[in-house]
Enzyme design. Sequence first.
Site, PDB file in Angstrom:
ATOM      1  N   SER A 104       0.898  -1.282   0.018  1.00 26.57           N
ATOM      2  CA  SER A 104      -0.092  -0.108  -0.016  1.00 26.57           C
ATOM      3  C   SER A 104       0.880   1.194   0.181  1.00 26.57           C
ATOM      4  O   SER A 104       1.657   1.515  -0.930  1.00 26.57           O
ATOM      5  CB  SER A 104      -0.989   0.078   1.212  1.00 26.57           C
ATOM      6  OG  SER A 104      -1.987   0.927   1.200  1.00 26.57           O
ATOM      7  N   ASP A 244      -2.098   6.282  -3.301  1.00 25.50           N
ATOM      8  CA  ASP A 244      -0.996   5.592  -2.777  1.00 25.50           C
ATOM      9  C   ASP A 244      -0.460   4.458  -3.460  1.00 25.50           C
ATOM     10  O   ASP A 244      -1.111   4.245  -4.642  1.00 25.50           O
ATOM     11  CB  ASP A 244      -1.547   5.004  -1.131  1.00 25.50           C
ATOM     12  CG  ASP A 244      -2.310   3.924  -1.472  1.00 25.50           C
ATOM     13  OD1 ASP A 244      -2.926   3.757  -2.217  1.00 25.50           O
ATOM     14  OD2 ASP A 244      -2.390   3.398  -0.296  1.00 25.50           O
ATOM     15  N   ASP A 246      -1.305   1.144  -4.101  1.00 23.79           N
ATOM     16  CA  ASP A 246      -2.360   0.295  -4.605  1.00 23.79           C
ATOM     17  C   ASP A 246      -3.512   1.139  -4.738  1.00 23.79           C
ATOM     18  O   ASP A 246      -4.528   0.042  -5.212  1.00 23.79           O
ATOM     19  CB  ASP A 246      -2.200  -0.955  -3.920  1.00 23.79           C
ATOM     20  CG  ASP A 246      -3.090  -0.555  -2.448  1.00 23.79           C
ATOM     21  OD1 ASP A 246      -2.854   0.235  -1.973  1.00 23.79           O
ATOM     22  OD2 ASP A 246      -3.458  -1.575  -1.791  1.00 23.79           O
ATOM     23  N   ASP A 248      -6.137   2.360  -2.852  1.00 24.26           N
ATOM     24  CA  ASP A 248      -7.118   2.180  -2.165  1.00 24.26           C
ATOM     25  C   ASP A 248      -7.258   3.562  -1.306  1.00 24.26           C
ATOM     26  O   ASP A 248      -8.324   3.383  -0.412  1.00 24.26           O
ATOM     27  CB  ASP A 248      -7.019   0.801  -1.339  1.00 24.26           C
ATOM     28  CG  ASP A 248      -5.916   0.965  -0.320  1.00 24.26           C
ATOM     29  OD1 ASP A 248      -5.189   1.797  -0.351  1.00 24.26           O
ATOM     30  OD2 ASP A 248      -5.904  -0.110   0.476  1.00 24.26           O
TER      31      ASP A 248
END
Length: 454
Positions: A104, A244, A246, A248
Amino acid sequence: MIFGAPKLFGTDGVRGLAGSELTPELVGSLGLAFGTVLSETHPDPVVLLGRDTRVSGPELARQAVEGLAVAGVRVLDCGIITTPGLCLLTREQGGAGAVMISASHNAPQFNGIKLMDAAGDKLRDDVQARIEQLVYQQRDVSPAICPDITSLPDSYAQKTYLDVLFAHFHQPVSLDGMKVVLDCAWGAAWELGPAALRRAGADVIALHAEPRGEQINLDCGSLHPQTLASHVVAVNADLGVAFDGDADRAMFVDEQGQVRDGDFAKYVLAEDLHRQDLLDPPVVVGTVMSNPGLALALGRIGARLVRTPVGDRHVVAEMKRCGAALGGEQSGHIVLSELGIGDAIYTALRICEAIKRSGRTFADLCTPIAKVPQILHNIPVKPGYDWESSTALAEAVKMWTARLGESGYVLIRPSGTEPLLRITVAADDADLTDQAVTALASIIEKEARGHTDE
């Protein structure tokens, strides 16, 4: 969970330094354990696999596939994709679950493994505990002779994800004439983010928009929006969005260069839903980290803030329980009920829609929130420091909570993704807030040093 064994899962999967803490062997064992659990309820399970751009990703993904194959699980490899993108594709493809290799927002040397169920949701606590138990009971994973893996073409995965995303809009609004700067953090959204905003009609300027995993999140992205803020002002953009690694979560920048976190995003979206008579029930779900100013602003439009423990899965659970249309975290995880998961690209699209629909600037839409001074202070700690048993710390928290008054609060919690203890203090009085953080940090640092020296 085996007594005495360290807990593997944090607030969002299993994370660590790639190679030393998050080893290929551990990822293989997690794959086998996850596959074993899925096989107990699915006769012929198929798991979707994705990763962000980190250098360690391909090897860890290979090990996850080996573990899944030993459990008899077939794998559909989606390649580089965002975590929410993988979750939505899992629903679309009818997968039994999903495995995402990503850390992340963490730095490039870290990686992680996120496990999701057939609905693309984070696993329940009891399922995570079962997987941990299996990991500690099993021996090293023996490679399968021939893993059953199919790779989805990149173009198919991306188009399918965007089609699913755009199908969830209530009343689509063209973003024609809107200029948006995106910081893709050298991560999984490097291509999908700009494609989504351009498909909606926006004029997009993309920063850090290549798959450079060795630089993911370094001085860019949702934790470092300063460069984005400068670009937004320089090109006279309407909005800046920082993803960020990934995608999410996202942080936002208004046209004046001010950084706006998830509390501002929740308010702007809540007001947009309220204007359309879609904020029913009039509830927004946040966490204990939400600034008191958000609750006050929501109250002025007749809405109520409900708080949960930190973690987007707690937010999602409460949204389902109370039927809320909107929830999220101050860190930028925003969840809308029609999607049911935190997707930063979808959030960016919805924020853009709210701006266009209102005819106002993003800064103006954020004006109703008068944030109470709030400080988040991180303290590195080594495993074994039992802060919850500290009498001195407990007494200090009680004393400062009383001094801060009704509008203030003190929250101390361990990070679920890093070896940190987080102190958050909020109050009307900025000086008092700072004094509280300093005093509490001093106690923790002193006790933690004493623990280390033993």
